[in-house]
Design a protein around this motif. Structure first.
Motif, PDB file in Angstrom:
ATOM      1  N   ALA A   1       0.802  -1.216   0.000  1.00  0.00           N
ATOM      2  CA  ALA A   1       0.000   0.000   0.000  1.00  0.00           C
ATOM      3  C   ALA A   1       0.840   1.275   0.000  1.00  0.00           C
ATOM      4  O   ALA A   1       0.297   2.367  -0.121  1.00  0.00           O
ATOM      5  CB  ALA A   1      -0.940   0.004   1.207  1.00  0.00           C
ATOM      6  N   ARG A   2       2.147   1.153   0.103  1.00  0.00           N
ATOM      7  CA  ARG A   2       3.034   2.324   0.039  1.00  0.00           C
ATOM      8  C   ARG A   2       3.807   2.364  -1.281  1.00  0.00           C
ATOM      9  O   ARG A   2       4.723   3.161  -1.436  1.00  0.00           O
ATOM     10  CB  ARG A   2       3.977   2.320   1.234  1.00  0.00           C
ATOM     11  N   GLY A   3       3.459   1.470  -2.205  1.00  0.00           N
ATOM     12  CA  GLY A   3       4.097   1.494  -3.517  1.00  0.00           C
ATOM     13  C   GLY A   3       5.426   0.780  -3.584  1.00  0.00           C
ATOM     14  O   GLY A   3       6.189   0.975  -4.526  1.00  0.00           O
ATOM     15  N   ASP A   4       5.705  -0.066  -2.610  1.00  0.00           N
ATOM     16  CA  ASP A   4       6.954  -0.836  -2.612  1.00  0.00           C
ATOM     17  C   ASP A   4       6.704  -2.217  -3.215  1.00  0.00           C
ATOM     18  O   ASP A   4       5.681  -2.855  -2.935  1.00  0.00           O
ATOM     19  CB  ASP A   4       7.498  -1.002  -1.188  1.00  0.00           C
ATOM     20  N   TRP A   5       7.672  -2.663  -4.018  1.00  0.00           N
ATOM     21  CA  TRP A   5       7.623  -3.991  -4.635  1.00  0.00           C
ATOM     22  C   TRP A   5       8.285  -4.991  -3.703  1.00  0.00           C
ATOM     23  O   TRP A   5       9.304  -4.682  -3.076  1.00  0.00           O
ATOM     24  CB  TRP A   5       8.388  -3.996  -5.961  1.00  0.00           C
ATOM     25  N   TYR A   6       7.742  -6.212  -3.659  1.00  0.00           N
ATOM     26  CA  TYR A   6       8.297  -7.287  -2.832  1.00  0.00           C
ATOM     27  C   TYR A   6       8.441  -8.567  -3.646  1.00  0.00           C
ATOM     28  O   TYR A   6       7.529  -8.951  -4.363  1.00  0.00           O
ATOM     29  CB  TYR A   6       7.400  -7.575  -1.623  1.00  0.00           C
ATOM     30  N   MET A   7       9.598  -9.218  -3.493  1.00  0.00           N
ATOM     31  CA  MET A   7       9.820 -10.554  -4.052  1.00  0.00           C
ATOM     32  C   MET A   7       9.365 -11.562  -3.011  1.00  0.00           C
ATOM     33  O   MET A   7       9.680 -11.425  -1.830  1.00  0.00           O
ATOM     34  CB  MET A   7      11.294 -10.785  -4.367  1.00  0.00           C
ATOM     35  N   ARG A   8       8.643 -12.587  -3.487  1.00  0.00           N
ATOM     36  CA  ARG A   8       8.104 -13.610  -2.577  1.00  0.00           C
ATOM     37  C   ARG A   8       8.479 -14.985  -3.110  1.00  0.00           C
ATOM     38  O   ARG A   8       7.756 -15.555  -3.910  1.00  0.00           O
ATOM     39  CB  ARG A   8       6.590 -13.439  -2.481  1.00  0.00           C
ATOM     40  N   ASP A   9       9.597 -15.492  -2.643  1.00  0.00           N
ATOM     41  CA  ASP A   9      10.047 -16.807  -3.105  1.00  0.00           C
ATOM     42  C   ASP A   9       9.194 -17.918  -2.474  1.00  0.00           C
ATOM     43  O   ASP A   9       8.266 -17.650  -1.710  1.00  0.00           O
ATOM     44  CB  ASP A   9      11.542 -17.002  -2.823  1.00  0.00           C
ATOM     45  N   ASP A  10       9.499 -19.157  -2.795  1.00  0.00           N
ATOM     46  CA  ASP A  10       8.711 -20.292  -2.292  1.00  0.00           C
ATOM     47  C   ASP A  10       8.631 -20.314  -0.765  1.00  0.00           C
ATOM     48  O   ASP A  10       7.569 -20.580  -0.189  1.00  0.00           O
ATOM     49  CB  ASP A  10       9.311 -21.627  -2.776  1.00  0.00           C
ATOM     50  N   ARG A  11       9.746 -20.040  -0.099  1.00  0.00           N
ATOM     51  CA  ARG A  11       9.779 -20.051   1.369  1.00  0.00           C
ATOM     52  C   ARG A  11       8.831 -18.995   1.937  1.00  0.00           C
ATOM     53  O   ARG A  11       8.053 -19.278   2.851  1.00  0.00           O
ATOM     54  CB  ARG A  11      11.206 -19.808   1.861  1.00  0.00           C
TER      55      ARG A  11
ATOM     56  N   VAL B   1       4.810 -11.829 -14.950  1.00  0.00           N
ATOM     57  CA  VAL B   1       4.913 -12.054 -13.519  1.00  0.00           C
ATOM     58  C   VAL B   1       3.741 -11.298 -12.886  1.00  0.00           C
ATOM     59  O   VAL B   1       3.759 -10.077 -12.789  1.00  0.00           O
ATOM     60  CB  VAL B   1       6.261 -11.559 -12.961  1.00  0.00           C
ATOM     61  N   TYR B   2       2.705 -12.044 -12.494  1.00  0.00           N
ATOM     62  CA  TYR B   2       1.514 -11.420 -11.939  1.00  0.00           C
ATOM     63  C   TYR B   2       1.795 -10.858 -10.552  1.00  0.00           C
ATOM     64  O   TYR B   2       2.565 -11.423  -9.783  1.00  0.00           O
ATOM     65  CB  TYR B   2       0.349 -12.403 -11.919  1.00  0.00           C
ATOM     66  N   VAL B   3       1.161  -9.721 -10.261  1.00  0.00           N
ATOM     67  CA  VAL B   3       1.424  -8.966  -9.040  1.00  0.00           C
ATOM     68  C   VAL B   3       0.262  -9.098  -8.058  1.00  0.00           C
ATOM     69  O   VAL B   3      -0.887  -8.850  -8.422  1.00  0.00           O
ATOM     70  CB  VAL B   3       1.664  -7.477  -9.382  1.00  0.00           C
ATOM     71  N   GLN B   4       0.589  -9.467  -6.832  1.00  0.00           N
ATOM     72  CA  GLN B   4      -0.395  -9.443  -5.752  1.00  0.00           C
ATOM     73  C   GLN B   4      -0.453  -8.009  -5.233  1.00  0.00           C
ATOM     74  O   GLN B   4       0.581  -7.384  -5.004  1.00  0.00           O
ATOM     75  CB  GLN B   4       0.016 -10.381  -4.629  1.00  0.00           C
ATOM     76  N   LEU B   5      -1.659  -7.487  -5.054  1.00  0.00           N
ATOM     77  CA  LEU B   5      -1.863  -6.107  -4.638  1.00  0.00           C
ATOM     78  C   LEU B   5      -2.379  -6.054  -3.206  1.00  0.00           C
ATOM     79  O   LEU B   5      -3.391  -6.678  -2.898  1.00  0.00           O
ATOM     80  CB  LEU B   5      -2.881  -5.424  -5.552  1.00  0.00           C
ATOM     81  N   GLU B   6      -1.700  -5.306  -2.355  1.00  0.00           N
ATOM     82  CA  GLU B   6      -2.224  -5.124  -1.002  1.00  0.00           C
ATOM     83  C   GLU B   6      -3.512  -4.312  -1.036  1.00  0.00           C
ATOM     84  O   GLU B   6      -4.457  -4.611  -0.311  1.00  0.00           O
ATOM     85  CB  GLU B   6      -1.201  -4.434  -0.108  1.00  0.00           C
ATOM     86  N   ALA B   7      -3.565  -3.300  -1.890  1.00  0.00           N
ATOM     87  CA  ALA B   7      -4.741  -2.429  -1.919  1.00  0.00           C
ATOM     88  C   ALA B   7      -5.244  -2.211  -3.343  1.00  0.00           C
ATOM     89  O   ALA B   7      -6.337  -2.637  -3.690  1.00  0.00           O
ATOM     90  CB  ALA B   7      -4.423  -1.094  -1.253  1.00  0.00           C
ATOM     91  N   THR B   8      -4.464  -1.534  -4.157  1.00  0.00           N
ATOM     92  CA  THR B   8      -4.865  -1.130  -5.507  1.00  0.00           C
ATOM     93  C   THR B   8      -3.678  -1.267  -6.459  1.00  0.00           C
ATOM     94  O   THR B   8      -2.536  -1.381  -6.016  1.00  0.00           O
ATOM     95  CB  THR B   8      -5.330   0.346  -5.516  1.00  0.00           C
ATOM     96  N   PRO B   9      -3.915  -1.194  -7.778  1.00  0.00           N
ATOM     97  CA  PRO B   9      -2.799  -1.305  -8.717  1.00  0.00           C
ATOM     98  C   PRO B   9      -1.892  -0.071  -8.742  1.00  0.00           C
ATOM     99  O   PRO B   9      -0.777  -0.141  -9.240  1.00  0.00           O
ATOM    100  CB  PRO B   9      -3.469  -1.489 -10.076  1.00  0.00           C
ATOM    101  N   TRP B  10      -2.380   1.041  -8.233  1.00  0.00           N
ATOM    102  CA  TRP B  10      -1.594   2.274  -8.224  1.00  0.00           C
ATOM    103  C   TRP B  10      -1.503   2.813  -6.802  1.00  0.00           C
ATOM    104  O   TRP B  10      -2.450   2.701  -6.018  1.00  0.00           O
ATOM    105  CB  TRP B  10      -2.234   3.338  -9.110  1.00  0.00           C
ATOM    106  N   VAL B  11      -0.371   3.416  -6.486  1.00  0.00           N
ATOM    107  CA  VAL B  11      -0.205   4.159  -5.245  1.00  0.00           C
ATOM    108  C   VAL B  11       0.172   5.573  -5.671  1.00  0.00           C
ATOM    109  O   VAL B  11       1.149   5.771  -6.400  1.00  0.00           O
ATOM    110  CB  VAL B  11       0.878   3.540  -4.336  1.00  0.00           C
ATOM    111  N   TRP B  12      -0.650   6.542  -5.249  1.00  0.00           N
ATOM    112  CA  TRP B  12      -0.481   7.922  -5.700  1.00  0.00           C
ATOM    113  C   TRP B  12       0.362   8.744  -4.745  1.00  0.00           C
ATOM    114  O   TRP B  12       0.169   8.699  -3.539  1.00  0.00           O
ATOM    115  CB  TRP B  12      -1.834   8.616  -5.861  1.00  0.00           C
ATOM    116  N   ARG B  13       1.259   9.508  -5.335  1.00  0.00           N
ATOM    117  CA  ARG B  13       2.014  10.537  -4.619  1.00  0.00           C
ATOM    118  C   ARG B  13       1.382  11.867  -4.989  1.00  0.00           C
ATOM    119  O   ARG B  13       1.135  12.145  -6.162  1.00  0.00           O
ATOM    120  CB  ARG B  13       3.495  10.513  -5.002  1.00  0.00           C
ATOM    121  N   VAL B  14       1.074  12.664  -3.997  1.00  0.00           N
ATOM    122  CA  VAL B  14       0.407  13.951  -4.187  1.00  0.00           C
ATOM    123  C   VAL B  14       1.366  15.039  -3.733  1.00  0.00           C
ATOM    124  O   VAL B  14       1.906  14.967  -2.617  1.00  0.00           O
ATOM    125  CB  VAL B  14      -0.900  14.017  -3.361  1.00  0.00           C
ATOM    126  N   GLN B  15       1.566  16.041  -4.591  1.00  0.00           N
ATOM    127  CA  GLN B  15       2.513  17.101  -4.240  1.00  0.00           C
ATOM    128  C   GLN B  15       2.045  18.425  -4.829  1.00  0.00           C
ATOM    129  O   GLN B  15       1.663  18.500  -5.997  1.00  0.00           O
ATOM    130  CB  GLN B  15       3.908  16.762  -4.762  1.00  0.00           C
TER     131      GLN B  15
END
Length: 178
Positions: free
Chosen positions: A26-36, A81-95
């Motif tokens: 939900a903060r826009g960080d990518w995570y690798m998730r191996d078998d373990r 490589v399909y992506v599991q999403l914690e919340a949504t496909p996009w995380v927006w930065r507002v400035q």
């Protein structure tokens, strides 16, 4: 999509897809998730290894897209490589631009793409979502003050959203399966 990725798709068109190995929090960080990590528990309860390599993150960002069913993936050469999403496909930065008191904030995705806000949504937990020309995304937690300013100025008017209904309503899949 990178030209090298398009070339790989033509050369190897029948590479099997990959599921469960890449996730977006939900903060826009990518995570690798191996078998373990996958065996240790579901995402986001067990996140895996955060990807910190700037060039790898940029490569993923350039090749991040959705299929026709709303399943988001990273096209890694010939393999999706399909992506599991914690919340949504996009995380927006507002400035807000420095010193700008009358303008509008810029909205940028976790992948660096600029977006145009079309709607604003608020769930029961107080999380703020923006629907844009790119799709639905969650406002990054660090940018809530800037988003609140846009709401206070009447630029965005939050409507209620049931977070559990967001995937169906906005056409995305949180946990793509084969």
């Amino acid at each position: 999509m990178d030209a090298i990725v398009e070339a790989a798709l033509k050369k190897w068109p029948n590479v099997p897809h990959c599921h469960g190995w890449l996730a977006l929090d939900a903060r826009g960080d990518w995570y690798m998730r191996d078998d373990r990590i996958q065996a240790a528990g579901p995402f986001p309860q067990v996140k895996g290894s955060r990807i910190d390599h700037d060039k790898l993150k940029a490569f993923i960002a350039r090749n991040y897209q959705a299929d026709a069913d709303g399943c988001w993936h990273f096209q890694n050469g010939p393999q999706r490589v399909y992506v599991q999403l914690e919340a949504t496909p996009w995380v927006w930065r507002v400035q807000w631009p420095d010193g700008d008191v009358d303008g509008t904030p810029s909205v940028t995705s976790h992948t660096g793409l600029a977006a145009q806000v079309q709607g604003c949504w608020l769930d029961a937990e107080g999380r703020l979502y923006l629907s844009t020309d790119l799709g639905l995304g969650l406002v990054h937690s660090q940018d809530m003050l800037d988003a609140a300013r846009a709401i206070e100025q009447g630029l965005w008017t939050p409507q209620p959203l049931d977070a559990a209904e967001a995937p169906r309503r906005f056409g995305f899949v949180r946990d793509p399966r084969p």
